[in-house]
Structures are given as structure tokens and as C-alpha cells.
Design a protein around this motif. Structure first.
Motif, PDB file in Angstrom:
ATOM      1  N   THR A 209       0.829  -1.207   0.000  1.00  0.00           N
ATOM      2  CA  THR A 209       0.000   0.000   0.000  1.00  0.00           C
ATOM      3  C   THR A 209       0.863   1.257   0.000  1.00  0.00           C
ATOM      4  O   THR A 209       1.845   1.351   0.739  1.00  0.00           O
ATOM      5  CB  THR A 209      -0.916   0.006   1.236  1.00  0.00           C
ATOM      6  OG1 THR A 209      -1.851  -1.075   1.119  1.00  0.00           O
ATOM      7  CG2 THR A 209      -1.683   1.316   1.357  1.00  0.00           C
TER       8      THR A 209
ATOM      9  N   ARG B 134      -9.498   0.954  -9.758  1.00  0.00           N
ATOM     10  CA  ARG B 134      -8.403   1.927  -9.712  1.00  0.00           C
ATOM     11  C   ARG B 134      -7.046   1.221  -9.718  1.00  0.00           C
ATOM     12  O   ARG B 134      -6.101   1.660 -10.369  1.00  0.00           O
ATOM     13  CB  ARG B 134      -8.540   2.800  -8.460  1.00  0.00           C
ATOM     14  CG  ARG B 134      -9.711   3.755  -8.526  1.00  0.00           C
ATOM     15  CD  ARG B 134      -9.882   4.503  -7.226  1.00  0.00           C
ATOM     16  NE  ARG B 134     -11.027   5.395  -7.278  1.00  0.00           N
ATOM     17  CZ  ARG B 134     -11.548   6.004  -6.224  1.00  0.00           C
ATOM     18  NH1 ARG B 134     -11.033   5.806  -5.013  1.00  0.00           N
ATOM     19  NH2 ARG B 134     -12.579   6.807  -6.350  1.00  0.00           N
TER      20      ARG B 134
ATOM     21  N   ASP C 236      -4.618   6.219  -5.205  1.00  0.00           N
ATOM     22  CA  ASP C 236      -6.054   6.319  -4.933  1.00  0.00           C
ATOM     23  C   ASP C 236      -6.691   4.951  -4.691  1.00  0.00           C
ATOM     24  O   ASP C 236      -7.878   4.760  -4.902  1.00  0.00           O
ATOM     25  CB  ASP C 236      -6.758   7.059  -6.076  1.00  0.00           C
ATOM     26  CG  ASP C 236      -6.648   6.327  -7.408  1.00  0.00           C
ATOM     27  OD1 ASP C 236      -5.920   5.300  -7.481  1.00  0.00           O
ATOM     28  OD2 ASP C 236      -7.280   6.774  -8.386  1.00  0.00           O
ATOM     29  N   PHE C 237      -5.878   4.005  -4.256  1.00  0.00           N
ATOM     30  CA  PHE C 237      -6.416   2.690  -3.882  1.00  0.00           C
ATOM     31  C   PHE C 237      -5.545   2.108  -2.782  1.00  0.00           C
ATOM     32  O   PHE C 237      -4.388   2.533  -2.610  1.00  0.00           O
ATOM     33  CB  PHE C 237      -6.448   1.734  -5.085  1.00  0.00           C
ATOM     34  CG  PHE C 237      -5.101   1.495  -5.708  1.00  0.00           C
ATOM     35  CD1 PHE C 237      -4.286   0.444  -5.276  1.00  0.00           C
ATOM     36  CD2 PHE C 237      -4.623   2.302  -6.735  1.00  0.00           C
ATOM     37  CE1 PHE C 237      -3.036   0.216  -5.850  1.00  0.00           C
ATOM     38  CE2 PHE C 237      -3.386   2.081  -7.311  1.00  0.00           C
ATOM     39  CZ  PHE C 237      -2.588   1.040  -6.868  1.00  0.00           C
TER      40      PHE C 237
ATOM     41  N   ASN D 262     -12.164   0.156  -5.746  1.00  0.00           N
ATOM     42  CA  ASN D 262     -10.747   0.039  -5.373  1.00  0.00           C
ATOM     43  C   ASN D 262      -9.997  -0.846  -6.382  1.00  0.00           C
ATOM     44  O   ASN D 262      -8.885  -0.527  -6.811  1.00  0.00           O
ATOM     45  CB  ASN D 262     -10.622  -0.542  -3.962  1.00  0.00           C
ATOM     46  CG  ASN D 262      -9.203  -0.468  -3.428  1.00  0.00           C
ATOM     47  OD1 ASN D 262      -8.698   0.597  -3.107  1.00  0.00           O
ATOM     48  ND2 ASN D 262      -8.531  -1.623  -3.355  1.00  0.00           N
ATOM     49  N   THR D 263     -10.644  -1.939  -6.746  1.00  0.00           N
ATOM     50  CA  THR D 263     -10.010  -2.849  -7.707  1.00  0.00           C
ATOM     51  C   THR D 263      -9.850  -2.180  -9.071  1.00  0.00           C
ATOM     52  O   THR D 263      -8.807  -2.309  -9.722  1.00  0.00           O
ATOM     53  CB  THR D 263     -10.837  -4.139  -7.851  1.00  0.00           C
ATOM     54  OG1 THR D 263     -10.980  -4.736  -6.568  1.00  0.00           O
ATOM     55  CG2 THR D 263     -10.169  -5.128  -8.790  1.00  0.00           C
TER      56      THR D 263
END
Lengths: 544, 167
Positions: A349, A443, A354-355, A440-441
Motif C-alpha cells: 500500500t 483503480r 487512490d487505492f 478500489n479494484t
């Protein structure tokens, strides 16, 4: 087998076994081999066949075409009589699997990364989903043991992983890998030769890889570590019984709410009852919830082991965009193992993105003559008519392709249920899959596609294009009977035993809490070794 | 849900004529490259023999072609052969069909290509020896491992969850 009468029906009943394993794939083979040392009476029922190496496509001139036929990764297209259909119409990701001794390892690419330490702690580290009840360090000795049995090609020293020692030399970089590596160094991004479960030297009776380039539809050389040639010989020598073409319909329970055995169809289609002291499910993230849901009864009206309501939910499939580019000079094409190296540059992470979470970049070689033509035709790169031959000659053996192995997080609406209409050849309700991509995926996918395009441009590739979900569905079937400490929020405990049924265990990918951004087989097998070890250590109190 | 499987009987004579015409248009012979077209006797026979799971999709694609070409061909008249159409009209119809983003058109393409690119003459034309990969195998060079040197010196990339770094 005996022909004792089942008191509850007129179906024949077999002799009771101590351990009944359902499924002879990646995890079933491991748990069978590990438990064999107990000298318990162990039986595995597998709905598919043994696949002889002479049946693998690389033996014939139609080797590429058979990837679209009897060795297709989709059970719906493959349609062997040992397959069951899957209704995946309402899923953007289609389902891949294989039913036979070896299961999905027969058709996998043998890319063999471990999960990362952070993958087990996503709630703690990233405030999403849930932590696993175990961690990387718990599994570390089992990863090592699995590497030893499997034979893993790779190279120690990868800064993206805790130290570990692959057992065999890495697969060659070749021309293709060298192009990728030059580009990655120019960009200053991490890369490393992948851990791959292919014997690069003779290993444990397996002959070394001779670069057939046909890893996915079965390795005719026997260099790829499918479990039919790694764990199964070990298990069979130790006395485990394996019955093929035996399809389990349901797990039955007794008056104490314990698993009593299974009802199955033998190779002649005869319905039989197999009693067992303990049942271990190893059916994968689609097959296992299907069987649990098909085992609903008056005692378990919502399906077996489903008091949490989570059986079939939280399905994770690893969205896997592929980014293609073509260089002017010939590279490796299909000459060699299909996967070369990985990059973990974007795995962990990064708050500036943006994810949350991340992905592995998996660098692959290209296709053969038919594979290149068909893939490029579907992608719209290869025209029909007079320009066909000229364009084709700019594509063949010139492909670079990067896969973006995205971690999809668990979402309860992504799920496996029983289809109300579709049934397999024995009349057993088939699974239905409902799956969508989260924001999320999406992005994450777009980020990976953009970075892959940069890499390919840096490598000198042109004609760059992407397939988001059309061409690739990796058959990573995860999360549908998740592991956890809280019976209200999980199906099995921290060592694979069902909360609701104390002599029922699950060892396949369905117990995963989150999916990581890696091919799962290595971790599935380490988990199966870990669960088997727990079973052995707890035998005296196993069902308490 | 489509299983992609079929047990339909062989293509009719009209369908075979249409398919052969279409295959030759899709992948024409090329003297310059020294390769036959997909309507070549041997290749076309292989295509027909190998339709397998795609037989129904190919039949559906051919029906689409006839519908595109005109009502006379779509009527099912066995004497109404696509290959007797005016060349311009036929090519327009084939281009229209092949430009469709439709699963049956992709199946048609796969059925043609999987046979075309295993033909000995086609492979020779590409400089490829027409043999199965096993048992001979292929040569793969090691590549330049010195490229890894700069990566070896990088700091640790993985997050150590034992270090209390949990934010």
C-alpha cells in the motif's frame, strides 16, 4: 469395498475410513501425503481422472488448438464428462479450473510466489477487510517444506520478500526477460526472477524443463510440479487410497451434528455411501461452497457449516489485466516457461495512490503461431484479408506481455450459490457465480495498466494494448469459506476446522481471508501442510 | 449459460461452400510469402474436421453472413450459394460480418486460425519447423543476469508486520 446396507437407504455402503478427503488437487494431495504418516485409513475421492503425460497437448501437432478444447481452462468449454458446469454469466471474471488428479495444478502456469507478510494483516496495516488468524511467520516452515517437495526454481535475495531459498536455479531470462529487465532498470523499478515450480534441473525423479512452452495445458516433460507427480506418489506409497471418477453429492451428518460421511457416485454412476470419522474438503473456492450448500439438511437448513451465512460469500478471483506490446526483433515467443519474472514495485500500500493494497506485475513470454494469431485476432490487432500476412509477421515471436495480478478484497455480494436450473451430469445442482469489481479494484487495475504500458514503451514496444478481463481469468478461487476466530464471521477456525462441524475440515483456497496479489497455489499448499500438521498434533482432542 | 459444446451434425453442402469462400477471404493465399490460403484443400479439410466445440458457433456465423448478404441467401435455398454472389457484394458482406464484436465471429476466427497456423507449408513460410514441442524441446538462452546487480542492492521492499509498523 464392502456392500453393507446404509440403514437410511438402500444405497450400498463402503467400509468406514478414518479420513476422507474430497478432491485430489493442490491441497488434497498435500493433506493426504502429510497425514499418511499417521497410518490412519485415508481415502480420497476425486471426480476426475488421472491424466497421463502422453495425453498432454505438447505431444501432437494440434498442441495449441487443444488449449481451446479438451485442455481449455474453462470447464464450460472443456466439457469433459468429469467436469461440472459453472454459471458465470453474472460475473465479469469467468471461472477456470480442472477436475482430475492434480486439479488446477494440471493447468496452472507454475508461477509460484508466496503471499507476503502484509497480506495476512490487511486490517491492522491498511484498515481494510480482516486480518488472518495466522501470519506469514506461522506458515514460513510450511512454505519451506512445500518448496522442498515441490521443487521451486528461483533466486534467493529478493528485497521484496523475507529471506528464503528456492530449491532450484531460476528459469532463464531469455531474450524476453532481458528486454524487460533493461526497461525496469531504466525506470528504477524492482524486478526479480519469479519463483516458479518448474524443475530447471532434474529433481526428485522429475526431468528438467526443456522449454516446451506449454506449461499451462500440462507439462509433457513432467518438469512442472503438478501434484499428481509430486505429492500423490508420496501419498500412495504411504498407503493412501485414491479413487477417481467418484463425484461427491453431499456430506451427511449424524444425530450429534458431526459429519458421518458422504454420498457419492462411483465410476459406474452407482450412488454409494462412504462413512468416515473425519472429512476434509479440498474442492477449491467454487467446489467447496457448492458441496456445503448442497449438503443442506434439517439440521443444517442453510447448508453445512453455514451458521455464519458466509459459505459461498467473499469470493475473490484476482482480476488480471494483461498489457501487450510488440518489439521489432524476435524475442522468446513460446520457447520456454511462460512466466519469467515479477515486480513488487507496486505491491505494498502507498498512501499517495487512490487505492489500497497493490499488485504484482508478472512478466511473460509470448505465444506460439496459433496462440499469437487467435489472441491478436480477438484483440483486434490482426486483420483479415490481404494485410493479414504482413501484420502477422510483425506480431509472431515479438510479443511482450505483462499481467497485473490485482488483489481483490472480500465483498459479501461476490458469491457462489446453487444455480436453480443448471445441474451436472449426475443431476447435482451446479454453482452460480455473481462477481463484480469494486472501485478500489478498478483503480488498482488502471494503475497497473498504466505502469505496464510505461514499462513496455521503455522496452521499445509498440502497438501497446490492454485486455482488462476478456482474455484472462486465472482460476484463483478464494475466500468462500473464510478462516477466523469468530464463528459469527468465519466458517473455519485458525487451523481449518469448521466451527459448526468439528470433524469437518477445509484446506483449499476457500478458507482465505484476503487474496493478496499473488498466484495462490504455493500458499494454498503451505496452508494445507499447516492444517495437516495441526490435525496430527491434536489427534487426541481433535473433535473437542 | 453457454457451454460451448455441440453435438450438431456436419455442415450442409451450402454451409461448406460459404465457409470455404469466407476462409479464403479471411486468410488469402499470398504468393509473395509463399503461403496457401485458408481455403486450400488440405487446410480447409482440417478446419472442417476440427470444428468440434465451435461447430454451432461457426454455423451461426454463416447464418449471420447470409442474413447480411441478403434475403435470398437467408431463405435456406440450397441452391443459393454465397460464393456465386457478385464479388463486391460478397466482400462487403464478409467484412461486415468479420467486423462484428460477436462471440460466434471470434469462434469462427479461432476455427480457421488454429488449423491454418499448424499447416506445414504455412509454418515453413514462417521459418518454423513443423514439429510438436515434445520430446525435442526448444532452446532458450539464459539472458543477461548481470542486469540483476542493481536490484540486489535495493533496500527491503516488504513490510515487516512484526515491527509494530501498523499505520
Amino acid at each position: 469395498m464392502s456392500s453393507l446396507a446404509d440403514p437410511n437407504s438402500d444405497r450400498p455402503t463402503d467400509d468406514i475410513v478414518d479420513v476422507l478427503i474430497i478432491g485430489a488437487g493442490a491441497s488434497g494431495a498435500v493433506v493426504a501425503a502429510s497425514l499418511a504418516e499417521t497410518r490412519m485409513k485415508i481415502l480420497c475421492l476425486e471426480q476426475g481422472d488421472w491424466i497421463k503425460s502422453t495425453e498432454f497437448p505438447a505431444h501432437g501437432r494440434d498442441w495449441e488448438a487443444r488449449r481451446y478444447a479438451d485442455f481449455d481452462i474453462s470447464p464450460n468449454r472443456r466439457g469433459r464428462d468429469t467436469d461440472y458446469p459453472v454459471n458465470d454469466d453474472n460475473s465479469i471474471m469467468k471461472i477456470a479450473n480442472f477436475n482430475g488428479v492434480g486439479g488446477g495444478t494440471i493447468l496452472f502456469t507454475a508461477h509460484y510466489p508466496r503471499m507476503h507478510p502484509s497480506d495476512f494483516r490487511v486490517r491492522t496495516l491498511d484498515r481494510v477487510a480482516d486480518d488472518w488468524p495466522i501470519d506469514y511467520w506461522t506458515l514460513e516452515p510450511y512454505f519451506a517444506e512445500n518448496d522442498r517437495v515441490t521443487g521451486v526454481a528461483g533466486l534467493a535475495g529478493d528485497p521484496a520478500y523475507p529471506p528464503h531459498e528456492p530449491t532450484l536455479p531460476p528459469v532463464p531470462l531469455g531474450k524476453t526477460g532481458t528486454r524487460y529487465a533493461q526497461a525496469m532498470n531504466q525506470l528504477g523499478w524492482h524486478w526479480w526472477p519469479s519463483d516458479i515450480s518448474i524443475a530447471t534441473t532434474d529433481y526428485n525423479g522429475r526431468a528438467r524443463c526443456i522449454n516446451l512452452g506449454q506449461c499451462t495445458p500440462g507439462c509433457a516433460q513432467g518438469a512442472k510440479a503438478s501434484v499428481d507427480i509430486t505429492y500423490w506418489p508420496q501419498a500412495l506409497r504411504a498407503g493412501v487410497e485414491l479413487r477417481t471418477r467418484c463425484r461427491v453429492r453431499e456430506i451427511t451428518t449424524n444425530e450429534h451434528g458431526m459429519a458421518a460421511g458422504v454420498v457419492y457416485y462411483d465410476p459406474h454412476g452407482v450412488e454409494r455411501f462412504q462413512p468416515a470419522e473425519m472429512v476434509i474438503l479440498a474442492g477449491n473456492g467454487i467446489g467447496t461452497p457448492r458441496l456445503l450448500l448442497n449438503s443442506a439438511s434439517a439440521r443444517f437448513p442453510d447448508g453445512l457449516a453455514n451458521s455464519s451465512g458466509l459459505v459461498g460469500r467473499n469470493l475473490m478471483l484476482h482480476p488480471w489485466p494483461q498489457v501487450f506490446g510488440y518489439v521489432e526483433d524476435e524475442v522468446d515467443g513460446d520457447r520456454g516457461p511462460q512466466t519469467v519474472m515479477w515486480s513488487k514495485e507496486f505491491y505494498e500500500t502507498d498512501p499517495s495512490r487512490d487505492f489500497v493494497r497493490g499488485y504484482t506485475l508478472q512478466f511473460a513470454r509470448g505465444g506460439g503461431p496459433v496462440g499469437e494469431a487467435v489472441t491478436s485476432m480477438i484483440a483486434g490487432r490482426l486483420p483479415w484479408g490481404k494485410d493479414h500476412h504482413r501484420i502477422y509477421r510483425t506480431l509472431l515471436y515479438r510479443r511482450l506481455v505483462i499481467g497485473v495480478a490485482c488483489e481483490d478484497l472480500p465483498e459479501e455480494h461476490n458469491r457462489v450459490t446453487l444455480d436453480p436450473v443448471l445441474k451436472d451430469s449426475h443431476g447435482i445442482p451446479a454453482p452460480r457465480v455473481d462477481y463484480t469489481l469494486s472501485e478500489n479494484t478498478r483503480r488498482m487495475m488502471e494503475h497497473g495498466i498504466a505502469r505496464s504500458s510505461e514499462i513496455l514503451e521503455t522496452a521499445g514496444a509498440k502497438n501497446i494494448s490492454c485486455s482488462r478481463t476478456l482474455l484472462n481469468y486465472p482460476g484463483h478461487l478464494l475466500g468462500t469459506a473464510r478462516m477466523g476466530l469468530d464463528p459469527r464471521r468465519s466458517v473455519v477456525n485458525e487451523w481449518g476446522r469448521c466451527h459448526d462441524v468439528k470433524n469437518l475440515f477445509i484446506v483449499d483456497g476457500s478458507i482465505w481471508v484476503t487474496s493478496g496479489g499473488v498466484n495462490p497455489t504455493c500458499t494454498i499448499q503451505a496452508l494445507a501442510l499447516y492444517i495437516a500438521d495441526n490435525i496430527k498434533r491434536r489427534l487426541a482432542t481433535l473433535f473437542d | 449459460m453457454s457451454t460451448g459444446l455441440t453435438s450438431d451434425p456436419a455442415l450442409s453442402a451450402a454451409e461448406l461452400r460459404d465457409l470455404r469462400c469466407l476462409a479464403g477471404f479471411m486468410v488469402p493465399a499470398d504468393v509473395g510469402y509463399g503461403v496457401p490460403g485458408a481455403d486450400d484443400d488440405i487446410i480447409f479439410a482440417d478446419i472442417i474436421r476440427s470444428l468440434g466445440r465451435d461447430a454451432q458457433a461457426v454455423r451461426d456465423a454463416l447464418q449471420m453472413l447470409r442474413e447480411i448478404a441478403g434475403e435470398g441467401l437467408a431463405s435456406g435455398d440450397p441452391n443459393s450459394a454465397f460464393d456465386r454472389l457478385d464479388t463486391g457484394k460478397a466482400e462487403t458482406a464478409m467484412l461486415t460480418l468479420l467486423s462484428r464484436d460477436d462471440s460466434v465471429v471470434k469462434a469462427l476466427g479461432r476455427a480457421v486460425l488454429q488449423c491454418y497456423y499448424r499447416d506445414d507449408r504455412v509454418l515453413h513460410g514462417l521459418g518454423i519447423e513443423p514439429v510438436a514441442p515434445f520430446p525435442r524441446g526448444r532452446v532458450l538462452e539464459q539472458g543477461d543476469w548481470s542486469l540483476l546487480d542493481v536490484v540486489r542492492g535495493r533496500p527491503q521492499l516488504w513490510r515487516d508486520d512484526r515491527e509494530g509498523d501498523v499505520t
